[in-house]
Design an enzyme around this catalytic site. Structure first.
Site, PDB file in Angstrom:
ATOM      1  N   ASP A   8      -1.342   4.091   6.710  1.00 47.15           N
ATOM      2  CA  ASP A   8      -0.668   2.784   6.653  1.00 47.15           C
ATOM      3  C   ASP A   8      -0.757   2.059   7.995  1.00 47.15           C
ATOM      4  OD1 ASP A   8       0.725   0.799   5.322  1.00 47.15           O
ATOM      5  OD2 ASP A   8       2.675   1.580   5.944  1.00 47.15           O
ATOM      6  N   SER A  20      -1.232   2.745  -6.959  1.00 40.57           N
ATOM      7  CA  SER A  20      -1.187   2.010  -8.231  1.00 40.57           C
ATOM      8  C   SER A  20      -0.440   0.684  -8.056  1.00 40.57           C
ATOM      9  CB  SER A  20      -0.548   2.878  -9.327  1.00 40.57           C
ATOM     10  OG  SER A  20       0.582   3.568  -8.848  1.00 40.57           O
ATOM     11  N   ARG A  73      -6.457  -9.427   7.159  1.00 43.40           N
ATOM     12  CA  ARG A  73      -6.075  -8.050   6.840  1.00 43.40           C
ATOM     13  C   ARG A  73      -7.292  -7.174   6.530  1.00 43.40           C
ATOM     14  NH1 ARG A  73      -0.877  -6.986   5.521  1.00 43.40           N
ATOM     15  NH2 ARG A  73      -1.601  -5.375   4.102  1.00 43.40           N
ATOM     16  N   LEU A 125     -14.636  21.580   3.338  1.00 40.59           N
ATOM     17  CA  LEU A 125     -13.397  20.800   3.269  1.00 40.59           C
ATOM     18  C   LEU A 125     -13.312  20.089   1.927  1.00 40.59           C
ATOM     19  CD1 LEU A 125     -10.905  19.310   4.624  1.00 40.59           C
ATOM     20  CD2 LEU A 125     -12.533  17.577   5.386  1.00 40.59           C
ATOM     21  N   HIS A 148      -8.603  -3.182   7.382  1.00 36.00           N
ATOM     22  CA  HIS A 148      -9.063  -2.149   6.441  1.00 36.00           C
ATOM     23  C   HIS A 148     -10.419  -1.602   6.886  1.00 36.00           C
ATOM     24  CE1 HIS A 148      -5.681  -3.013   3.994  1.00 36.00           C
ATOM     25  NE2 HIS A 148      -6.115  -4.169   3.525  1.00 36.00           N
ATOM     26  N   ARG A 196      -1.085  -4.787   9.741  1.00 32.79           N
ATOM     27  CA  ARG A 196      -0.403  -5.141  10.986  1.00 32.79           C
ATOM     28  C   ARG A 196      -1.344  -5.025  12.185  1.00 32.79           C
ATOM     29  NH1 ARG A 196       4.170  -1.131   9.955  1.00 32.79           N
ATOM     30  NH2 ARG A 196       2.757  -0.613   8.246  1.00 32.79           N
ATOM     31  N   TRP A 197      -2.233  -4.052  12.122  1.00 38.46           N
ATOM     32  CA  TRP A 197      -3.226  -3.882  13.200  1.00 38.46           C
ATOM     33  C   TRP A 197      -4.096  -5.140  13.297  1.00 38.46           C
ATOM     34  CZ3 TRP A 197      -8.527  -3.743  13.824  1.00 38.46           C
ATOM     35  CH2 TRP A 197      -9.029  -3.081  14.957  1.00 38.46           C
TER      36      TRP A 197
HETATM   37  C1  IPE Z   1       1.003   3.042   0.742  1.00 37.61           C
HETATM   38  O1  IPE Z   1       1.073   1.995   1.650  1.00 37.61           O
HETATM   39  C2  IPE Z   1      -0.327   3.069   0.074  1.00 37.61           C
HETATM   40  C3  IPE Z   1      -1.482   3.337   0.927  1.00 37.61           C
HETATM   41  C4  IPE Z   1      -1.465   3.626   2.196  1.00 37.61           C
HETATM   42  C5  IPE Z   1      -2.741   3.290   0.263  1.00 37.61           C
HETATM   43  P1  IPE Z   1       1.728   0.595   1.268  1.00 37.61           P
HETATM   44  O2  IPE Z   1       1.614  -0.252   2.487  1.00 37.61           O
HETATM   45  O3  IPE Z   1       1.148   0.065   0.029  1.00 37.61           O
HETATM   46  O4  IPE Z   1       3.243   1.000   0.990  1.00 37.61           O
HETATM   47  P2  IPE Z   1       4.578   0.123   1.028  1.00 37.61           P
HETATM   48  O5  IPE Z   1       4.311  -1.108   0.221  1.00 37.61           O
HETATM   49  O6  IPE Z   1       4.825  -0.203   2.462  1.00 37.61           O
HETATM   50  O7  IPE Z   1       5.634   1.020   0.477  1.00 37.61           O
HETATM   51  C1  IPE Z   2      -2.688   0.585   4.368  1.00 39.12           C
HETATM   52  O1  IPE Z   2      -2.475  -0.463   5.266  1.00 39.12           O
HETATM   53  C2  IPE Z   2      -3.921   0.374   3.530  1.00 39.12           C
HETATM   54  C3  IPE Z   2      -3.660   0.087   2.110  1.00 39.12           C
HETATM   55  C4  IPE Z   2      -2.488   0.074   1.554  1.00 39.12           C
HETATM   56  C5  IPE Z   2      -4.800  -0.197   1.288  1.00 39.12           C
HETATM   57  P1  IPE Z   2      -1.675  -1.752   4.835  1.00 39.12           P
HETATM   58  O2  IPE Z   2      -2.639  -2.737   4.270  1.00 39.12           O
HETATM   59  O3  IPE Z   2      -0.534  -1.414   3.973  1.00 39.12           O
HETATM   60  O4  IPE Z   2      -1.162  -2.276   6.255  1.00 39.12           O
HETATM   61  P2  IPE Z   2       0.266  -2.871   6.576  1.00 39.12           P
HETATM   62  O5  IPE Z   2       1.275  -1.864   6.134  1.00 39.12           O
HETATM   63  O6  IPE Z   2       0.382  -4.176   5.863  1.00 39.12           O
HETATM   64  O7  IPE Z   2       0.242  -3.039   8.075  1.00 39.12           O
HETATM   65 MG    MG Z   3       1.381  -0.916   4.344  1.00 34.84          MG
END
Ligand code: IPE
Ligand code: IPE
Ligand code: MG
Length: 251
Positions: free
Chosen positions: A18, A64, A31, A129, A35, A22-23
């Site tokens: 996660d 999901s 965004r 792995l 990724h 934000r990064w």
């Molecule tokens: C959880 O992160 C799912 C993945 C890292 C793929 P999210 O960013 O979707 O979770 P919430 O919305 O903060 O709970």
């Molecule tokens: C996790 O990073 C990746 C996915 C959920 C696909 P986020 O996209 O949730 O990043 P934040 O939490 O918004 O920073």
């Molecule tokens: Mg997130």
């Protein structure tokens, strides 16, 4: 299975990757840039697990619930998955990595689904792995699909309803053939599970770091492992019982 984790590496590590958004935001970039940057951290995590002899690595790549994001972001993520499959699978295969996608794959475009199935088939003989990538995955879905199998098995007369117990359901979850989950890591500062491996988390050790996923490197993962090594895993017993059984093991 009780005891201190001292000196031990987890047999199975799961990571909620996660913080990509934000990064990117910190860098005033879209965004999707975050990724893309996160892929480097995935390579670091795989190398780390190979180096430490961790048998299974389960990565949360797309939940999901992530379909609810803006369509452009979902599209960017799908394109990233397609490209990552094209680019990374050969290298992973050479390193002895067995790739598995867990989650409901039916929701993906046929080309992407085919790519996932091909990657799984191509690497199925590898043993260095197990890399499990959770896509369109939800812990509740995982339990529900095991329950559905139970209903069908009972309806076909293969098993009595009374025989459907924790062990049976556990054997019909996505990662039933892999070691129990020892360590769960979530990066990006949030302290929640977000519908990841609900069943498997029952006795996993939890570790949270504020580091955003694209900044994760082997040093961050080493810190998590050091923390894990200091935990006493009691599985419901007392500390004294655990210490005693450890002494017996080492006697
Ligand atoms: C959880 O992160 C799912 C993945 C890292 C793929 P999210 O960013 O979707 O979770 P919430 O919305 O903060 O709970
Ligand atoms: C996790 O990073 C990746 C996915 C959920 C696909 P986020 O996209 O949730 O990043 P934040 O939490 O918004 O920073
Ligand atoms: Mg997130």
């Amino acid at each position: 299975m009780t005891g201190s984790a001292a000196g031990r590496v987890p047999r199975h590590l799961a990571i909620v990757m996660d913080g990509n958004g934000r990064w990117a935001k910190q860098r005033r970039r879209p965004r999707s840039f975050g990724h893309r940057a996160g892929q480097k951290a995935v390579r670091q995590a795989v190398e780390f697990c190979l180096g430490k002899g961790i048998g299974s690595l389960t990565l949360f790549a797309f939940s999901s619930e992530n379909w609810q994001r803006p369509p452009a972001e979902v599209r960017a993520l799908m394109e990233l998955f397609v490209r990552a499959l094209e680019r990374e699978v050969d290298q992973l295969h050479q390193n002895g990595v067995r790739i598995r996608f867990i989650g409901n794959l039916d929701a993906f475009e046929p080309a992407l689904r085919e790519g996932m199935l091909k990657a799984m088939a191509h690497t199925r003989g590898n043993t260095a792995l197990n890399m499990n990538v959770a896509v369109n995955y939800g812990g509740r879905w995982d339990i529900a699909q095991a329950a559905q199998m139970a209903v069908h098995a009972v309806a076909r007369g293969e098993i009595a309803a009374e025989a459907i117990d924790e062990a049976w359901l556990g054997q019909h979850l996505c990662l039933a053939d892999q070691p129990p989950l020892d360590l769960f890591i979530r990066t990006g500062g949030e302290h929640r599970v977000s519908n990841f491996l609900l069943w498997q988390l029952a006795y996993a050790e939890l570790y949270f770091t504020d580091t955003l996923w694209p900044d994760v490197d082997q040093a961050v993962l080493a810190d998590a492992l050091a923390d894990y090594a200091g935990r006493e895993r009691r599985f419901g017993r007392t500390g004294a019982q655990v210490t005693r059984s450890l002494k017996d093991t080492h006697a």
